[in-house]
Design a protein around this motif. Structure first.
Motif, PDB file in Angstrom:
ATOM      1  N   THR A 157       8.662  11.273   1.146  1.00  0.00           N
ATOM      2  CA  THR A 157       8.211  10.503   2.298  1.00  0.00           C
ATOM      3  C   THR A 157       9.331   9.752   2.980  1.00  0.00           C
ATOM      4  O   THR A 157       9.085   9.017   3.928  1.00  0.00           O
ATOM      5  N   THR A 180       1.437   3.041   7.022  1.00  0.00           N
ATOM      6  CA  THR A 180       0.104   3.589   6.813  1.00  0.00           C
ATOM      7  C   THR A 180      -0.182   4.715   7.803  1.00  0.00           C
ATOM      8  O   THR A 180       0.600   5.001   8.705  1.00  0.00           O
ATOM      9  N   CYS A 240      -3.895   9.569  -2.539  1.00  0.00           N
ATOM     10  CA  CYS A 240      -2.748   9.416  -1.648  1.00  0.00           C
ATOM     11  C   CYS A 240      -3.177   9.598  -0.191  1.00  0.00           C
ATOM     12  O   CYS A 240      -3.913  10.537   0.130  1.00  0.00           O
ATOM     13  N   ASP A 241      -2.713   8.705   0.685  1.00  0.00           N
ATOM     14  CA  ASP A 241      -3.095   8.792   2.093  1.00  0.00           C
ATOM     15  C   ASP A 241      -2.698  10.124   2.724  1.00  0.00           C
ATOM     16  O   ASP A 241      -3.413  10.664   3.567  1.00  0.00           O
ATOM     17  N   TYR A 299      -4.042  -0.706   3.085  1.00  0.00           N
ATOM     18  CA  TYR A 299      -4.785  -0.084   2.000  1.00  0.00           C
ATOM     19  C   TYR A 299      -5.047  -1.102   0.889  1.00  0.00           C
ATOM     20  O   TYR A 299      -4.358  -2.123   0.805  1.00  0.00           O
ATOM     21  N   THR A 340      -4.235   5.062  -1.283  1.00  0.00           N
ATOM     22  CA  THR A 340      -2.971   4.390  -1.542  1.00  0.00           C
ATOM     23  C   THR A 340      -1.833   5.123  -0.864  1.00  0.00           C
ATOM     24  O   THR A 340      -1.904   6.340  -0.634  1.00  0.00           O
ATOM     25  N   GLY A 341      -0.803   4.393  -0.504  1.00  0.00           N
ATOM     26  CA  GLY A 341       0.427   4.999  -0.014  1.00  0.00           C
ATOM     27  C   GLY A 341       1.402   5.190  -1.164  1.00  0.00           C
ATOM     28  O   GLY A 341       1.264   4.586  -2.229  1.00  0.00           O
TER      29      GLY A 341
END
Length: 355
Positions: free
Chosen positions: A3, A151, A115-116, A102, A143-144
């Motif tokens: 990410t 987000t 996971c988002d 979140y 959750t991230g």
């Protein structure tokens, strides 16, 4: 690693359209302005099982595909950002930096943590309608993976034309009915609807001529007749930058003023034409000397989903030809999980014409 750098580099513009035959189309762009993305599509069969990532690793919620689906992912095949399942539910992820919150990740509840970036896959796997999504979301904790990324928020659509937006506010899921089908990024959806009131004077077509007059003059003709310079003058003042609020206004006005075409296929083509206006030229969002190499456009792919025929169309920055995946032609009870790149080679095909 999965990410890193995504939070300040991704943007998205989504629209919804209706055809005269009642069919619905949702379409969107995905932008990443830092470097070329490795995007692909995934074909996910029924009963395919996935495990969600958490900040600790791959130890989150496990979900099995009740419905088969096709989705487009960015960089990592688990991170589907747009897709549609065999029941006709469409889902898309839009980045939402600096907004939304979140619930705090709790290792003791890892087994229900989602996971988002995998919520689209989870929804398409387990739900057939928006109401099912609204009910199922109560059983997971989104959750991230990295607080630096920020987000996301989501758009869900049904063949009947219903569109909703999901945002997390103070750790709780909040669904908003979306009557116009438009979505971009931050701020929240309610802000964007309110901001449209700043542009209530804008409309399709030309503004009327005006006559200006001054008082107390001896002239027999103390008036000035003025008329617009060019067409579409009634939209003078439409914001043209690439910020999410400006893109939302343009997308809302362009999509709601578009004519209804007879069929869904013609509406898909209309959607791609509208989204041409959101194709961000490379360099427009970069300081001098910061432009990445080998990236023809910050808009790395554009997609449109025909919710009546369940066809997913897409084109990319490297190949502007529109390609189509026919979801109805896939036997999700027999097919195997598979992925493929959107572009086998990142070269724009050119058709040679012999005069």
């Amino acid at each position: 690693m999965l990410t890193a750098g995504l939070g300040d580099a991704l943007a998205c513009t989504g629209i919804g359209l209706k055809a005269k035959d009642g069919s619905r189309v949702v379409a969107r762009t995905v932008e990443w302005l830092k470097d070329p993305m490795n995007c692909g599509y995934a074909v996910v069969p029924r009963n395919y099982s996935q495990v969600s990532l958490t900040p600790e690793g791959e130890n989150g919620a496990t979900f099995s595909a009740r419905f088969g689906y096709v989705g487009i992912f960015t960089e990592y095949e688990k991170f589907v950002v747009e897709g549609v399942n065999e029941a006709g539910l469409s889902a898309g992820l839009f980045f939402f930096p600096e907004f939304g919150e979140y619930p705090e990740y709790d290792p003791a509840q890892a087994s229900v943590s989602l996971c988002d970036m995998q919520l689209v896959s989870w929804a398409l796997s387990t739900c057939s309608t928006i109401d099912e999504v609204k009910d199922a979301i109560k059983g997971v904790r989104v959750t991230g993976l990295d607080p630096k990324v920020g987000t996301v928020h989501w758009r869900f659509s049904e063949p009947c034309g219903r569109v909703v937006v999901l945002e997390y506010v103070d750790g709780e899921p909040v669904f908003y009915e979306n009557p116009i089908g438009t979505l971009t990024n931050s701020p929240g959806f309610e802000f964007h609807l309110t901001n449209l009131r700043n542009y209530v004077n804008l409309m399709p077509g030309a503004a009327p001529d005006q006559t200006l007059a001054i008082g107390n003059t001896e002239s027999a003709d103390a008036t000035l007749r003025i008329s617009p310079l060019g067409g579409n003058s009634a939209m003078l003042g439409l914001p043209g930058d690439f910020t999410p609020p400006s893109r939302f206004v343009r997308a809302a006005l362009f999509s709601t003023s578009a004519p209804e075409w007879p069929t869904s296929f013609e509406t898909v083509i209309q959607a791609f034409h509208i989204l041409n206006n959101f194709d961000i030229p490379i360099g427009a969002q970069h300081r001098e000397g910061m432009v990445p190499e080998n990236l023809p456009s910050a808009t790395q792919f554009t997609s449109a989903t025909d919710l009546s025929t369940l066809k997913l169309y897409y084109r990319t920055a490297w190949n502007q030809n529109i390609r189509c995946i026919d979801v109805k032609s896939i036997d999700f009870s027999r097919t195997k999980y598979r992925t493929a790149p959107l572009d086998k080679s990142k070269v724009q095909p050119v058709e040679m014409v012999k005069p």
